[in-house]
Design an enzyme around this catalytic site. Structure first.
Site, PDB file in Angstrom:
ATOM      1  N   HIS A 180       0.826  -1.209   0.000  1.00  4.80           N
ATOM      2  CA  HIS A 180       0.000   0.000   0.000  1.00  4.80           C
ATOM      3  C   HIS A 180       0.858   1.256   0.000  1.00  4.80           C
ATOM      4  CE1 HIS A 180       0.822   0.666   4.335  1.00  4.80           C
ATOM      5  NE2 HIS A 180       0.728  -0.659   4.445  1.00  4.80           N
ATOM      6  N   CYS A 213       2.372  -3.520   6.847  1.00  2.00           N
ATOM      7  CA  CYS A 213       2.919  -4.538   5.945  1.00  2.00           C
ATOM      8  C   CYS A 213       4.010  -3.935   5.073  1.00  2.00           C
ATOM      9  CB  CYS A 213       1.784  -5.129   5.110  1.00  2.00           C
ATOM     10  SG  CYS A 213       0.634  -6.135   6.084  1.00  2.00           S
TER      11      CYS A 213
END
Length: 234
Positions: A185, A201
């Protein structure tokens, strides 16, 4: 280095100017896998002012990124593919803080990433089953318990926007039809790229995740390497 190893059309930074930036880059990346002097690239010929320029047509207009304040190794580059994977595959190297999109003809697009705790703990093969534009962010129960004052109000989800930790785009990884909870992302903290973070993440510069999002469809295969298989920084 050949001109094939730079990303875009002419826009020059002199060698003198590049050398002047070295101490700043080294200081910013101390105790970081990207601090190796070999990671520095000569950006002559790559128009990074354009690559990382403002995106006023986005739903939430994005400001330009001051790429000169970043370690040169995290800047987007078209390079010789070091992964050996099939074209169209994404390879994440959490240890080196790099992500590759394998292209045709032995090439790959390399992006710098920041890696959170979840990004370091999981590895394997997965599929992008869902993609999001200006996605909603929902803190985990651990995040809420760790900092309830900051995160509890978003237990039902934070709408997309410039302050959203997921940034402008998100790619959601699944295995066997089940969500791995692993995401690639964007980020609202560009200085986090190239670093290990406490949570999350794999985060990318917003301009880079937009570029990657547009290049890959759902169904794209993703390989996340364990630390023992890091490709390093070349």
């Amino acid at each position: 280095m050949s001109r094939n190893d730079v990303l875009a059309a002419p826009g020059k930074l002199t060698r003198r100017g590049f050398v002047a930036l070295l101490p700043l880059g080294l200081a910013a990346c101390a105790s970081n896998p990207l601090s190796d002097v070999r990671a520095f690239i000569d950006p002559e010929g790559a128009n990074y002012d354009e690559v990382y320029g403002a995106k006023p047509d986005e739903k939430f207009p994005l400001p330009a990124i001051n790429w000169r304040m970043l370690h040169p190794a995290v800047l987007r580059r078209n390079i010789s593919d070091p992964t050996g994977e099939a074209p169209g595959t994404i390879v994440v190297d959490p240890e080196a803080r790099l992500l590759y999109l394998v292209l045709e003809n032995g090439r790959a697009m390399r992006y710098g990433v920041g890696v959170g705790k979840q990004g370091m703990e999981w590895n394997g093969r997965a599929t992008i089953q869902r993609k999001g534009v200006w996605p909603t962010w929902t803190p985990t129960s651990d995040m809420i318990s760790r900092d309830p004052d900051l995160n509890s109000r978003w237990a039902g989800g934070m709408p997309g926007g410039l302050d959203n930790p997921l940034g402008a785009r998100a790619l959601y990884l699944y295995q066997g039809g089940r969500d791995t909870m692993y995401r690639i992302h964007g980020t609202n903290a560009p200085r986090s790229i190239g670093r290990a973070m406490s949570s999350g993440c794999v985060r990318m510069l917003n301009q880079d995740i937009i570029d990657l999002y547009e290049r890959v469809p759902t169904g794209t295969q993703v390989v996340v390497l364990p630390a023992s298989r890091t490709l390093g920084v070349s």
